[in-house]
Design a protein around this motif. Structure first.
Motif, mmCIF file in Angstrom:
data_model
loop_
_atom_site.group_PDB
_atom_site.id
_atom_site.type_symbol
_atom_site.label_atom_id
_atom_site.label_comp_id
_atom_site.label_asym_id
_atom_site.label_seq_id
_atom_site.Cartn_x
_atom_site.Cartn_y
_atom_site.Cartn_z
ATOM 1 N N SER B 49 10.810 -68.944 12.024
ATOM 2 C CA SER B 49 9.301 -68.330 11.614
ATOM 3 C C SER B 49 8.554 -69.186 10.810
ATOM 4 C CB SER B 49 9.440 -66.767 11.241
ATOM 5 O OG SER B 49 10.277 -65.986 11.923
ATOM 6 N N ARG B 53 4.485 -69.910 11.103
ATOM 7 C CA ARG B 53 3.788 -69.711 10.153
ATOM 8 C C ARG B 53 2.837 -71.072 9.614
ATOM 9 N NH1 ARG B 53 3.934 -64.831 7.433
ATOM 10 N NH2 ARG B 53 3.009 -65.540 5.784
ATOM 11 N N MET B 87 -1.682 -65.044 16.711
ATOM 12 C CA MET B 87 -0.363 -64.644 16.657
ATOM 13 C C MET B 87 -0.163 -63.150 16.397
ATOM 14 S SD MET B 87 1.715 -66.242 13.563
ATOM 15 C CE MET B 87 3.261 -65.822 13.049
ATOM 16 N N PHE B 89 2.919 -60.407 15.358
ATOM 17 C CA PHE B 89 3.702 -60.537 14.435
ATOM 18 C C PHE B 89 5.129 -59.473 14.804
ATOM 19 C CE2 PHE B 89 0.251 -61.787 12.187
ATOM 20 C CZ PHE B 89 0.422 -62.657 11.350
ATOM 21 N N GLN B 90 6.359 -59.742 14.159
ATOM 22 C CA GLN B 90 7.169 -58.882 14.484
ATOM 23 C C GLN B 90 7.256 -57.419 14.450
ATOM 24 O OE1 GLN B 90 10.742 -60.224 12.188
ATOM 25 N NE2 GLN B 90 12.009 -58.629 13.184
ATOM 26 N N ASP B 91 6.685 -56.972 13.205
ATOM 27 C CA ASP B 91 6.900 -55.528 12.904
ATOM 28 C C ASP B 91 5.444 -54.580 13.305
ATOM 29 O OD1 ASP B 91 7.347 -53.075 11.954
ATOM 30 O OD2 ASP B 91 7.721 -53.579 10.016
ATOM 31 N N SER B 95 1.892 -54.482 10.778
ATOM 32 C CA SER B 95 0.902 -55.330 11.134
ATOM 33 C C SER B 95 -0.438 -54.657 11.436
ATOM 34 C CB SER B 95 1.273 -56.599 12.185
ATOM 35 O OG SER B 95 1.535 -55.618 13.622
ATOM 36 N N GLN B 149 3.012 -52.251 19.324
ATOM 37 C CA GLN B 149 2.880 -53.624 19.800
ATOM 38 C C GLN B 149 2.173 -54.106 20.664
ATOM 39 O OE1 GLN B 149 3.592 -55.922 18.102
ATOM 40 N NE2 GLN B 149 5.834 -56.677 18.106
ATOM 41 N N ASP B 167 5.952 -63.989 16.924
ATOM 42 C CA ASP B 167 7.274 -63.826 16.049
ATOM 43 C C ASP B 167 7.789 -62.872 16.426
ATOM 44 O OD1 ASP B 167 8.994 -64.382 13.941
ATOM 45 O OD2 ASP B 167 7.477 -64.219 12.559
#
Lengths: 282, 274
Positions: B49, B53, B87, B89-91, B95, B149, B167
């Motif tokens: 990650s 970034r 980008m 993001f994961q969560d 986010s 998501q 990510d």
């Protein structure tokens, strides 16, 4: 197999909502002998609720009903709160997902394990200390003396989970409920932790309920598997038969996983069928 | 043949100073062709990650070079860069702004970049990610993880970027929901000729989504191999083999059913080898 260790019949858990009660768990029945029982399902399927209901760890507003919830000679439905306190941790232990949150951040590893011993009356302080050190060795911690003095934030995820297993197994529980014990861990560590859990549970002759969202993992690790969806059990089958599961839900879950051995163009997205969920007739 | 879309060369990132200094990424280099999907796999703390970034400019304190179409990305990243690179993001629980309607979240990048026809674009992008248009008037807490998501992906797509940095886009989701999101990402890449860099700890996801995969451990890329090689376990690196074995170790669904013998061997070794 003789008398089952745990016998649950028609366990239903409901929470108050705008329209009366909403059932989070509906008529769940299973029996557990000495084997390893896996409970799989997606988030919200009720798998953790089932585990917590057995320990009576649900919030007070939850309404728990069952025809039977027998753990050995103890009736878990009617046992007093005082009795439950000695059962929790003493006879039924629970291993949680993330050791970073489940361990007390202000206590060293050793003092937490000793505390578990003392609460469940494993003996004098000195004996508890010896037991704790022996237990740390049993979970394959290379340098137990060093690790014993560490605080949880100084431990890696895998090490933390070993400590948690040690702490939970030190009062020699008869049943261990592991709720996603490896979901916060890396794949290469996961196998080791499951091995250790397996070895310890076997050595103490305890039963194990393994709750996870990971179908292949449960299939490889457990003897029997309950597949849950929408608060109900879709099917129970031997773990080795998971790949040849009949129920459309289990099949759909299997198929939605990207395969490792071949390339597929499009992944199967499960479609849910409300007919899977039985309404009021059992 | 034009220059590769994204070129990372000798990328290093470190945190802290003196004895506390941690080299999070060491001399990472890779090249992603236009329209390709490049995977980075590794365990937590491997630096995967951190690479993402640094590429995105969320951490400008890196050494080495990040080139897009042969041109060094400016530091700090400018608007032109973010027009091309976005980008996800994961969560999806963290986010999206919890107090903003989805429409407001989606409107913001359009305003910043001066796009016209905002409402038409928002409708279109929601449709593209498989959400009904009325989702624009919901708040994040009214959405499921998979829906959130999709909104995060929609937000990234609004600016019509060429490169998406992903990510762990599905690791907070159930496998059944993951299947839908992965299908969506795959279809979007093909339809729009997007270039992906996807970071994940999940071998299955990376093998499914990417054509080439970098394996990272302890801040280094130890091996780069094709997805086919990954699937066929043609690896020359010990760590990669270990990772593949661990990922496959407990997958009787993929292997032959009921082969109890193969079941515990790799993990038993892992414990006793210590």
């Amino acid at each position: 197999m003789t008398e089952p260790m745990l016998d649950v019949r028609n366990l239903t858990v409901a929470y108050p909502s705008h329209q009366g009660y909403t059932e989070a768990l509906r008529r769940v029945s299973f029996r557990l002998g000495r084997g390893k029982l896996g409970i799989v399902g997606e988030s919200g399927s009720g798998k953790s609720t089932a585990g917590r209901a057995i320990m009576r760890l649900l919030p007070p507003k939850a309404r728990i009903t069952a025809d039977r919830m027998q753990f050995g000679e103890i009736d878990l439905l009617t046992a007093s709160e005082k009795r439950m306190r000695s059962i929790r941790g003493g006879q039924i232990a629970m291993i949680l997902q993330d050791p970073r949150y489940a361990l007390n951040p202000l206590k060293t590893v050793l003092s937490q394990i000793i505390e578990a011993c003392r609460i469940h009356k494993v003996g004098t302080r000195a004996e508890a200390r010896d037991r704790a050190m022996a237990m740390l060795e049993d979970v394959h911690i290379r340098d137990p003396r060093r690790v014993a003095g560490l605080y949880p934030h100084e431990l890696s995820g895998g090490m933390g989970q070993r400590v948690m297993i040690a702490m939970m197994l030190v009062p020699s529980p008869r049943l261990v409920i592991a709720d996603e014990p490896t979901s916060a861990l890396d794949v290469t560590v996961r196998g080791q932790i499951l091995d250790i859990l397996d070895e310890r549970v076997e050595a103490q002759g305890a039963g194990l309920i393994f709750i996870s969202h990971d179908l292949p993992l449960v299939g490889a690790y457990c003897d029997d598997v309950l597949v849950m969806y929408g608060g109900q059990i879709m099917e129970r089958l031997a773990a080795r038969d998971l790949g040849a599961a009949q129920h459309p839900y289990t099949v759909a879950l299997n198929d939605s996983l990207p395969p490792l051995d071949r390339r597929v163009a499009v992944l199967q997205v499960p479609e849910y069928d409300s007919a899977w969920l039985q309404e009021d007739q059992p | 043949m034009s220059a590769p879309e994204l070129e990372i060369e000798g990328l290093s990132v470190s945190f802290g100073q003196g004895t506390q200094r941690i080299q999070a990424v060491q001399e990472a280099s890779f090249v992603v062709e236009r329209g390709a999907s490049y995977g980075i796999i590794g365990e937590s703390g491997s630096g995967k990650s951190t690479i993402l970034r640094a590429v995105a400019g969320l951490n400008e304190d890196y050494s080495g070079s990040v080139r897009i179409d042969g041109q060094e990305a400016p530091r700090p990243r400018d608007k032109r860069f973010y027009k091309r690179v976005q980008m996800v993001f994961q969560d999806p629980y963290g986010s999206l702004h919890p107090r903003r309607m989805i429409r407001a979240t989606l409107l913001e990048p359009l305003r910043i970049f001066g796009f016209d026809n905002a409402d038409r674009r928002i409708r279109q992008v929601l449709e593209d990610v498989g959400l009904a248009t009325h989702f624009a008037y919901r708040y994040p807490h009214q959405l499921s993880g998979g829906q959130r998501q999709r909104v995060a992906i929609a937000r990234a797509l609004l600016l019509e970027p060429e490169i998406l940095l992903l990510d762990e886009p599905t690791s907070a989701l159930d496998v059944s929901v993951q299947a839908g999101v992965l299908n969506l990402l795959d279809a979007l890449r093909r339809d729009r000729c997007l270039t992906y860099v996807l970071v994940s700890h999940d071998l299955r996801v990376v093998a499914h989504m990417c054509s080439r995969v970098a394996v990272m451990t302890q801040g280094r890329i130890v091996e780069e191999l094709s997805a086919d090689a990954l699937r066929e376990q043609r690896s020359h690196d010990d760590y990669t083999r270990q990772l593949i074995a661990a990922s496959r170790g407990r997958t009787p669904l993929d292997a032959v059913n009921g082969e109890g013998a193969a079941r515990s061997d790799p993990r038993k070794d892992a414990v006793h080898a210590k």
